[in-house]
Design a protein around this motif. Structure first.
Motif, short mmCIF file in Angstrom:
data_model
loop_
_atom_site.label_atom_id
_atom_site.label_comp_id
_atom_site.label_asym_id
_atom_site.label_seq_id
_atom_site.Cartn_x
_atom_site.Cartn_y
_atom_site.Cartn_z
N PRO A 12 0.55 1.79 -1.99
CA PRO A 12 -0.08 2.75 -2.86
C PRO A 12 0.07 2.38 -4.37
O PRO A 12 -0.64 2.67 -5.13
CB PRO A 12 0.32 4.07 -2.52
CG PRO A 12 1.28 3.86 -1.31
CD PRO A 12 1.16 2.56 -0.84
N ALA A 13 1.37 1.96 -4.62
CA ALA A 13 1.74 1.51 -6.01
C ALA A 13 0.90 0.36 -6.57
O ALA A 13 0.35 0.52 -7.58
CB ALA A 13 3.48 1.28 -5.92
N GLU A 32 -0.57 -9.77 -1.44
CA GLU A 32 -0.30 -8.96 -0.51
C GLU A 32 0.04 -9.79 0.86
O GLU A 32 -1.06 -10.62 1.29
CB GLU A 32 -1.16 -7.86 -0.13
CG GLU A 32 -0.67 -7.04 1.27
CD GLU A 32 0.48 -6.42 1.26
OE1 GLU A 32 0.93 -5.57 0.55
OE2 GLU A 32 1.24 -6.49 2.21
N ARG A 42 -1.33 1.77 8.25
CA ARG A 42 0.47 2.03 8.40
C ARG A 42 0.59 3.77 8.09
O ARG A 42 -0.08 4.34 7.46
CB ARG A 42 1.26 1.57 7.17
CG ARG A 42 1.69 0.13 7.36
CD ARG A 42 2.52 -0.10 6.03
NE ARG A 42 1.84 -0.40 5.08
CZ ARG A 42 2.10 -1.10 3.85
NH1 ARG A 42 3.09 -2.09 4.09
NH2 ARG A 42 1.39 -1.11 2.91
N ARG A 44 2.45 7.08 7.20
CA ARG A 44 3.65 7.34 6.28
C ARG A 44 3.49 9.04 6.20
O ARG A 44 2.86 9.39 6.60
CB ARG A 44 3.47 6.44 5.00
CG ARG A 44 3.23 4.97 5.21
CD ARG A 44 4.90 4.66 5.07
NE ARG A 44 5.16 3.11 5.10
CZ ARG A 44 4.98 2.25 3.91
NH1 ARG A 44 4.42 2.72 2.65
NH2 ARG A 44 5.25 0.82 4.00
N GLN A 101 -0.53 9.61 3.36
CA GLN A 101 -0.49 8.41 2.47
C GLN A 101 -1.55 7.25 3.21
O GLN A 101 -2.08 6.49 2.33
CB GLN A 101 0.71 7.82 2.69
CG GLN A 101 1.04 6.51 1.91
CD GLN A 101 2.54 5.93 1.77
OE1 GLN A 101 3.13 6.92 1.43
NE2 GLN A 101 2.81 4.90 1.71
N ASP A 156 6.31 -4.31 -4.47
CA ASP A 156 6.52 -4.98 -3.11
C ASP A 156 7.32 -4.29 -1.99
O ASP A 156 7.92 -4.82 -1.26
CB ASP A 156 6.72 -6.52 -3.24
CG ASP A 156 7.72 -6.67 -4.26
OD1 ASP A 156 8.26 -5.73 -4.94
OD2 ASP A 156 8.03 -8.08 -4.37
N PRO A 161 10.30 -9.54 -3.02
CA PRO A 161 11.24 -10.54 -3.50
C PRO A 161 11.32 -10.01 -5.15
O PRO A 161 12.22 -10.31 -5.97
CB PRO A 161 10.20 -11.80 -3.80
CG PRO A 161 8.97 -11.42 -3.57
CD PRO A 161 8.88 -10.24 -2.83
N ASP A 281 8.55 2.07 -4.07
CA ASP A 281 9.72 1.42 -3.55
C ASP A 281 10.39 0.13 -3.62
O ASP A 281 11.49 -0.09 -3.29
CB ASP A 281 9.25 1.27 -1.75
CG ASP A 281 8.87 2.53 -1.12
OD1 ASP A 281 8.98 3.67 -1.83
OD2 ASP A 281 9.00 2.57 -0.06
N LEU A 294 5.93 8.70 -1.75
CA LEU A 294 4.81 8.36 -2.30
C LEU A 294 4.65 9.04 -3.77
O LEU A 294 3.90 8.44 -4.66
CB LEU A 294 3.56 8.78 -1.41
CG LEU A 294 2.29 8.75 -1.95
CD1 LEU A 294 1.58 7.46 -2.15
CD2 LEU A 294 1.29 9.31 -0.79
N1 APR Z 1 4.65 -10.51 -1.68
C1 APR Z 1 3.39 -9.61 -1.34
N2 APR Z 1 3.57 -8.47 -0.99
C2 APR Z 1 4.58 -8.05 -0.42
C3 APR Z 1 5.85 -8.86 -0.38
C4 APR Z 1 5.87 -10.23 -0.76
N3 APR Z 1 6.84 -11.03 -0.65
N4 APR Z 1 6.70 -8.16 0.34
C5 APR Z 1 6.19 -6.96 0.74
N5 APR Z 1 4.89 -6.80 0.20
C6 APR Z 1 3.93 -5.72 0.43
C7 APR Z 1 4.39 -5.06 1.71
O1 APR Z 1 3.71 -5.66 2.66
C8 APR Z 1 3.46 -3.64 1.17
O2 APR Z 1 2.22 -3.63 1.65
O3 APR Z 1 4.07 -4.75 -0.79
C9 APR Z 1 3.82 -3.57 -0.18
C10 APR Z 1 4.47 -2.32 -0.74
O4 APR Z 1 4.00 -1.30 -0.10
P1 APR Z 1 4.95 0.12 0.22
O5 APR Z 1 6.03 -0.19 0.97
O6 APR Z 1 3.83 1.06 0.61
O7 APR Z 1 5.49 0.68 -1.42
P2 APR Z 1 4.92 1.21 -2.39
O8 APR Z 1 3.39 0.88 -2.74
O9 APR Z 1 6.15 1.39 -3.38
O10 APR Z 1 4.56 2.92 -2.14
C11 APR Z 1 5.59 3.87 -1.83
O11 APR Z 1 5.39 3.96 0.53
O12 APR Z 1 7.21 3.52 1.87
C12 APR Z 1 6.46 4.61 1.25
O13 APR Z 1 7.80 6.20 1.12
C13 APR Z 1 7.29 5.43 0.53
O14 APR Z 1 5.68 6.76 0.44
C14 APR Z 1 6.25 5.85 -0.46
C15 APR Z 1 5.17 4.67 -0.56
#
Ligand code: APR
Ligand code: PHB
Length: 385
Positions: A12-13, A32, A42, A44, A101, A156, A161, A281, A294
């Protein structure tokens, strides 16, 4: 390849940031590692603060949310022999929405505004402290690529990373329990989310729709999901949520998904190094008890999007320079609230703590000042807070 903003991660971010940049005419490429189907399905959390709803609505993403989401007035707090409803609308004039989410993610994909490369691998960030940062990766067909950008947004998640490229400190707290989460094809037995303290452990009753319930049980860290049969889950939920007390009943039904979710808090400060800025995150994790994850990701992006637009379109760094400080202030508020809700509701191993928890629960349900503090934090502070 060249773009104005390279975004790492299509959660989502990253997707919301790409959407807001696109609306202001700034190009972005999102990288991604997972597949589009994986990211879109996923499971959430499901609570949106009013300010998150307002932001999504003003960004043109609110149609399905307003049609299919549920405006809740507050939450229930329960412990043996007691059930209290906190009405946030009465207390502070705003509340929360129930909208998964997973649905927010689908709406972001359906908007079609983000240019996303799924299934990439070996993502590495380079020269982030200079004006010419770039990302290298291997695309879905196995070809090595380089993406040059004016700025990189690290979205990410906690295992990506980006965070390692930001020198600073990661503040961390672990918790001695996890959640066992289940989705069940059964109408929710409660009209609003119910948080329950119980001497056998915490339980939570939430929902996804009029026919799908989402429930959680406190379990020890390292729990194997196979040790929890459906019958054992429903029995524990019935006990902890207070089935049969004050006329309330829990209706069990077929469980369609089960998983164990560990809990931790971390905050990375600063959230920026040179031309790399972190959001969601990637910069912070909260335990799920206050449903803040989220909402924090959305609040970060609400600050980050205008900062990046000013930086790349007008070469004006003022907002980008303020980003880390402004975002981290809110992050720490939500980190405190999530820690407080978590430690108020989960069983520990010291009976002294249990008495403190019950005393705190009595206070937040009987004093208007106590209830208002919980409501203000749960329903969320304004974006710029
Ligand atoms: N390269 C590219 N993408 C990556 C990499 C990488 N090396 N590593 C991880 N990712 C991706 C993950 O597969 C994921 O789709 O980054 C994305 C991060 O998304 P989220 O984990 O959903 O995090 P964010 O967008 O910050 O959203 C926060 O998610 O975990 C929940 O509680 C949290 O609701 C909140 C929301
Ligand atoms: C959820 O609906 O998944 C949910 C609700 C409230 C929480 C956490 C998760 O605090």
């Amino acid at each position: 390849m060249r773009t104005q903003v390279a975004i790492i991660g299509a959660g989502p971010a990253g997707m919301l940031l790409a959407h807001l940049l696109h609306r202001s005419g700034v190009d972005a490429v999102v990288l991604e590692t997972r597949s589009q189907e994986y990211v879109a399905s996923r499971i959430r959390a499901g609570i949106l603060e009013q300010s998150s709803v307002d932001l999504l609505t003003s960004a043109g993403l609110g149609d399905r949310l307003h049609a299919e989401g549920f405006a809740h007035r507050g939450i229930y707090l329960r412990w043996p022999g007691e059930r209290h409803h906190l009405d946030f609308v009465d207390l502070i004039g705003r509340s929360v929405w129930l909208y998964g989410q997973t649905e927010v993610q689908k709406d972001l994909v359906a908007a079609g505004t983000a240019s996303v490369e799924y299934d990439v691998s070996d993502v590495a960030l380079h020269e982030v402290a200079t004006d010419r940062p770039y990302v290298t990766y291997v695309d879905a067909s196995g070809t090595a690529r380089r993406l040059d950008a004016s700025v990189i947004a690290g979205c990410d998640g906690s295992f990506g990373p980006s965070r390692a490229e930001v020198p600073g400190k990661t503040w961390e707290r672990t918790y001695p329990y996890s959640w066992l989460g289940v989705l069940a094809d059964v109408p929710p037995s409660t009209d609003e989310v119910m948080y329950a303290w119980h001497p056998e452990g915490f339980a939570l009753h939430s929902m996804r729709s009029p026919t799908v319930s989402r429930l959680y049980l406190q379990v020890p860290n390292g729990t194997d999901v196979r040790s929890w049969s459906d019958q054992r889950i429903w029995e524990a939920l019935a006990t902890r949520l207070g089935h049969g007390q004050d006329g309330w009943k829990l209706t069990p039904g077929p469980i369609t998904e089960k998983s164990v979710l560990p809990m931790r808090s971390f905050v990375q400060t600063p959230m920026r190094h040179g031309r790399l800025l972190l959001a969601g995150d990637a910069a912070h994790i909260v335990p799920p008890t206050g449903a803040k994850g989220l909402n924090l990701a959305i609040a970060d992006v609400a600050l980050l999007a205008p900062a990046l637009i000013a930086l790349v379109k007008e070469n004006d760094p003022t907002l980008a320079d303020r980003y880390s400080g402004d975002a981290a202030r809110r992050v720490w508020r939500c980190t405190h609230f999530s820690w407080w809700m978590t430690t108020m509701l989960h069983l520990g191993d010291d009976p002294f703590d249990a008495e403190l928890q019950l005393s705190q629960l009595r206070w937040v349900t009987s004093s208007e000042a106590g209830a208002t503090g919980l409501a203000e934090n749960y329903a969320g502070l304004p974006i710029g807070f």
